[in-house]
Design a protein around this motif. Structure first.
Motif, PDB file in Angstrom:
ATOM      1  N   LYS A   1      -0.597   3.415  -6.986  1.00 47.53           N
ATOM      2  CA  LYS A   1       0.768   3.151  -6.518  1.00 47.53           C
ATOM      3  C   LYS A   1       1.003   3.697  -5.103  1.00 47.53           C
ATOM      4  O   LYS A   1       2.025   4.322  -4.817  1.00 47.53           O
ATOM      5  CB  LYS A   1       1.795   3.718  -7.499  1.00 47.53           C
ATOM      6  N   VAL A   2       0.037   3.452  -4.233  1.00 50.89           N
ATOM      7  CA  VAL A   2       0.116   3.981  -2.870  1.00 50.89           C
ATOM      8  C   VAL A   2       1.020   3.108  -2.002  1.00 50.89           C
ATOM      9  O   VAL A   2       0.835   1.893  -1.902  1.00 50.89           O
ATOM     10  CB  VAL A   2      -1.284   4.086  -2.241  1.00 50.89           C
ATOM     11  N   VAL A   3       1.998   3.764  -1.408  1.00 51.30           N
ATOM     12  CA  VAL A   3       2.910   3.123  -0.452  1.00 51.30           C
ATOM     13  C   VAL A   3       2.742   3.813   0.894  1.00 51.30           C
ATOM     14  O   VAL A   3       2.699   5.047   0.967  1.00 51.30           O
ATOM     15  CB  VAL A   3       4.380   3.225  -0.912  1.00 51.30           C
ATOM     16  N   LYS A   4       2.618   3.015   1.938  1.00 55.41           N
ATOM     17  CA  LYS A   4       2.614   3.539   3.300  1.00 55.41           C
ATOM     18  C   LYS A   4       3.623   2.733   4.102  1.00 55.41           C
ATOM     19  O   LYS A   4       3.481   1.525   4.265  1.00 55.41           O
ATOM     20  CB  LYS A   4       1.230   3.430   3.941  1.00 55.41           C
TER      21      LYS A   4
ATOM     22  N   SER B   1      -2.277  -7.187   7.435  1.00 57.27           N
ATOM     23  CA  SER B   1      -2.249  -7.172   5.967  1.00 57.27           C
ATOM     24  C   SER B   1      -2.298  -5.767   5.390  1.00 57.27           C
ATOM     25  O   SER B   1      -1.994  -5.565   4.217  1.00 57.27           O
ATOM     26  CB  SER B   1      -3.418  -7.992   5.407  1.00 57.27           C
ATOM     27  N   GLY B   2      -2.725  -4.781   6.208  1.00 59.59           N
ATOM     28  CA  GLY B   2      -2.786  -3.407   5.728  1.00 59.59           C
ATOM     29  C   GLY B   2      -4.183  -2.912   5.456  1.00 59.59           C
ATOM     30  O   GLY B   2      -4.363  -1.796   4.944  1.00 59.59           O
ATOM     31  N   LYS B   3      -5.210  -3.684   5.832  1.00 57.87           N
ATOM     32  CA  LYS B   3      -6.582  -3.305   5.475  1.00 57.87           C
ATOM     33  C   LYS B   3      -7.028  -2.010   6.153  1.00 57.87           C
ATOM     34  O   LYS B   3      -7.613  -1.139   5.504  1.00 57.87           O
ATOM     35  CB  LYS B   3      -7.553  -4.450   5.754  1.00 57.87           C
ATOM     36  N   SER B   4      -6.751  -1.860   7.452  1.00 63.90           N
ATOM     37  CA  SER B   4      -7.146  -0.619   8.129  1.00 63.90           C
ATOM     38  C   SER B   4      -6.311   0.556   7.640  1.00 63.90           C
ATOM     39  O   SER B   4      -6.823   1.675   7.495  1.00 63.90           O
ATOM     40  CB  SER B   4      -7.007  -0.768   9.651  1.00 63.90           C
ATOM     41  N   THR B   5      -5.040   0.314   7.368  1.00 63.30           N
ATOM     42  CA  THR B   5      -4.173   1.374   6.841  1.00 63.30           C
ATOM     43  C   THR B   5      -4.692   1.869   5.502  1.00 63.30           C
ATOM     44  O   THR B   5      -4.731   3.082   5.242  1.00 63.30           O
ATOM     45  CB  THR B   5      -2.727   0.870   6.692  1.00 63.30           C
ATOM     46  N   LEU B   6      -5.126   0.952   4.646  1.00 62.36           N
ATOM     47  CA  LEU B   6      -5.669   1.340   3.348  1.00 62.36           C
ATOM     48  C   LEU B   6      -6.907   2.206   3.527  1.00 62.36           C
ATOM     49  O   LEU B   6      -7.047   3.255   2.884  1.00 62.36           O
ATOM     50  CB  LEU B   6      -6.010   0.100   2.516  1.00 62.36           C
ATOM     51  N   MET B   7      -7.805   1.792   4.414  1.00 68.33           N
ATOM     52  CA  MET B   7      -9.008   2.582   4.636  1.00 68.33           C
ATOM     53  C   MET B   7      -8.671   3.972   5.169  1.00 68.33           C
ATOM     54  O   MET B   7      -9.219   4.974   4.713  1.00 68.33           O
ATOM     55  CB  MET B   7      -9.950   1.869   5.613  1.00 68.33           C
TER      56      MET B   7
ATOM     57  N   VAL C   1       0.096   9.234   3.036  1.00 72.60           N
ATOM     58  CA  VAL C   1       0.798   8.164   2.330  1.00 72.60           C
ATOM     59  C   VAL C   1       2.281   8.516   2.233  1.00 72.60           C
ATOM     60  O   VAL C   1       2.658   9.686   2.292  1.00 72.60           O
ATOM     61  CB  VAL C   1       0.214   7.941   0.922  1.00 72.60           C
ATOM     62  N   THR C   2       3.106   7.490   2.105  1.00 71.80           N
ATOM     63  CA  THR C   2       4.542   7.711   1.907  1.00 71.80           C
ATOM     64  C   THR C   2       4.809   8.133   0.470  1.00 71.80           C
ATOM     65  O   THR C   2       5.620   9.021   0.202  1.00 71.80           O
ATOM     66  CB  THR C   2       5.329   6.434   2.257  1.00 71.80           C
ATOM     67  N   SER C   3       4.110   7.493  -0.459  1.00 70.01           N
ATOM     68  CA  SER C   3       4.167   7.890  -1.868  1.00 70.01           C
ATOM     69  C   SER C   3       2.916   7.379  -2.559  1.00 70.01           C
ATOM     70  O   SER C   3       2.178   6.558  -2.023  1.00 70.01           O
ATOM     71  CB  SER C   3       5.425   7.328  -2.551  1.00 70.01           C
ATOM     72  N   GLY C   4       2.678   7.881  -3.772  1.00 68.90           N
ATOM     73  CA  GLY C   4       1.478   7.515  -4.507  1.00 68.90           C
ATOM     74  C   GLY C   4       0.422   8.591  -4.407  1.00 68.90           C
ATOM     75  O   GLY C   4       0.627   9.646  -3.796  1.00 68.90           O
TER      76      GLY C   4
ATOM     77  N   GLU D   1      -7.583  15.288  -5.724  1.00 73.12           N
ATOM     78  CA  GLU D   1      -6.449  14.524  -5.201  1.00 73.12           C
ATOM     79  C   GLU D   1      -6.206  14.951  -3.750  1.00 73.12           C
ATOM     80  O   GLU D   1      -5.789  16.084  -3.484  1.00 73.12           O
ATOM     81  CB  GLU D   1      -5.181  14.751  -6.030  1.00 73.12           C
ATOM     82  N   ILE D   2      -6.444  14.053  -2.823  1.00 69.67           N
ATOM     83  CA  ILE D   2      -6.340  14.416  -1.407  1.00 69.67           C
ATOM     84  C   ILE D   2      -4.913  14.318  -0.883  1.00 69.67           C
ATOM     85  O   ILE D   2      -4.593  14.897   0.157  1.00 69.67           O
ATOM     86  CB  ILE D   2      -7.279  13.567  -0.526  1.00 69.67           C
ATOM     87  N   THR D   3      -4.042  13.613  -1.599  1.00 75.71           N
ATOM     88  CA  THR D   3      -2.667  13.440  -1.132  1.00 75.71           C
ATOM     89  C   THR D   3      -1.843  14.720  -1.265  1.00 75.71           C
ATOM     90  O   THR D   3      -0.740  14.806  -0.730  1.00 75.71           O
ATOM     91  CB  THR D   3      -1.976  12.293  -1.900  1.00 75.71           C
ATOM     92  N   THR D   4      -2.371  15.727  -1.945  1.00 77.74           N
ATOM     93  CA  THR D   4      -1.639  16.992  -2.073  1.00 77.74           C
ATOM     94  C   THR D   4      -2.276  18.113  -1.260  1.00 77.74           C
ATOM     95  O   THR D   4      -1.772  19.233  -1.262  1.00 77.74           O
ATOM     96  CB  THR D   4      -1.583  17.430  -3.552  1.00 77.74           C
TER      97      THR D   4
END
Length: 270
Positions: A25-28, A61-67, A76-79, A87-90
């Motif tokens: 559920k990753v949002v950027k 489309s977001g491909k580079s952002t995803l990578m 990330v904004t959320s997720g 977990e790297i988002t924390t």
């Protein structure tokens, strides 16, 4: 609707998962209010260990952002995003920097070599910065794989573009990272040099057991992968196993038509 792939977990064995990285559920998003742009829209994806995954999609489309988010280069904004079971988002900046240094490899379109260092010094530079000595046997195997044995003491200016990118590939592999990310790694190369580099990446998966994620706009490059993820409007809309150049071209063509239709529909609603 995002595409999710089943995840294998470690259980109590302590062994690595079959998934090298995963997003849930990753949002950027960039900006706020009327200027807010959603680059990734609740993306769920698993990157399988020991495989070569390509990420494709129309411009924007977001491909580079995803990578960049999967690699910990962008927040990330959320997720949530995990590298193996971390977990790297924390993670705080210092720990995230250490994780990227120790567990992730990068290959960029610009070779990013230090002009005053020779090929061998460029390959081992990340380990030198980390205060680690390279595994000589592994380093020799990497050098042989990318065909650089007779160029190790040449500086970047003495190497062709393809040779410089081979140095960049060897640098990414040398520290045995868990996962390697490539952002248009053949974008600055002619077709022959590009094919050589892609062959080395394919070989590093098949013979060295590496995990590679590559963003590309090139259907030929994508055909070297085990699997292609297709993005549109910040979401994974399709995936393809055992891709061929022709199959990828056809899917990208339909994505472009669908993208145009969505744009026209959105315009008519305003």
């Amino acid at each position: 609707m995002s595409t999710a792939v089943s995840t294998s977990t470690t259980g109590g064995s302590g062994e690595r998962t079959a998934v090298a990285a995963r997003a849930r559920k990753v949002v950027k998003a960039f900006g706020t209010g009327d200027t807010r742009v959603v680059a990734l829209d609740e993306v769920d994806v698993d990157i399988e260990r020991g495989q070569f995954t390509a990420i494709m999609g129309p411009s924007g489309s977001g491909k580079s952002t995803l990578m960049h988010c999967l690699a910990g280069l962008d927040t990330v904004t959320s997720g949530q995003i995990w590298l193996d079971e971390t977990e790297i988002t924390t993670l705080k900046d210092k720990k995230l920097t250490r994780l990227r240094r120790d567990r992730v490899g990068f290959i960029f379109q610009a070779f990013n070599l230090i002009p005053t260092l020779d090929a061998l010094e460029n390959i081992t530079l990340p380990m030198a910065i980390a205060g680690r000595k390279p595994d000589r046997e592994w380093l020799d195997r990497i050098v042989a794989t990318v065909g650089l044995a007779d160029r190790l003491h040449h500086r970047p200016a003495q190497l062709s573009g393809g040779q410089q990118q081979r140095v960049a590939v060897a640098r990414a592999l040398a520290s045995r990272p868990e996962i390697i990310f490539g952002d248009e790694p053949t974008g600055n190369l002619d077709s022959r040099a590009g094919a050589e580099v892609l062959g080395f990446l394919r070989q590093s998966v098949d013979e060295l057991g590496r995990t590679i994620v590559m963003v590309t706009h090139d259907p030929i490059a994508a055909s070297y992968a085990d699997r292609v993820l297709f993005l549109a409007d910040g979401r994974i809309v399709d995936e393809m196993a055992d891709p061929t150049t022709d199959k990828v071209i056809e899917r990208m063509r339909t994505l472009s038509v669908e993208d145009t239709s969505r744009t026209e529909a959105a315009g008519s609603e305003q």
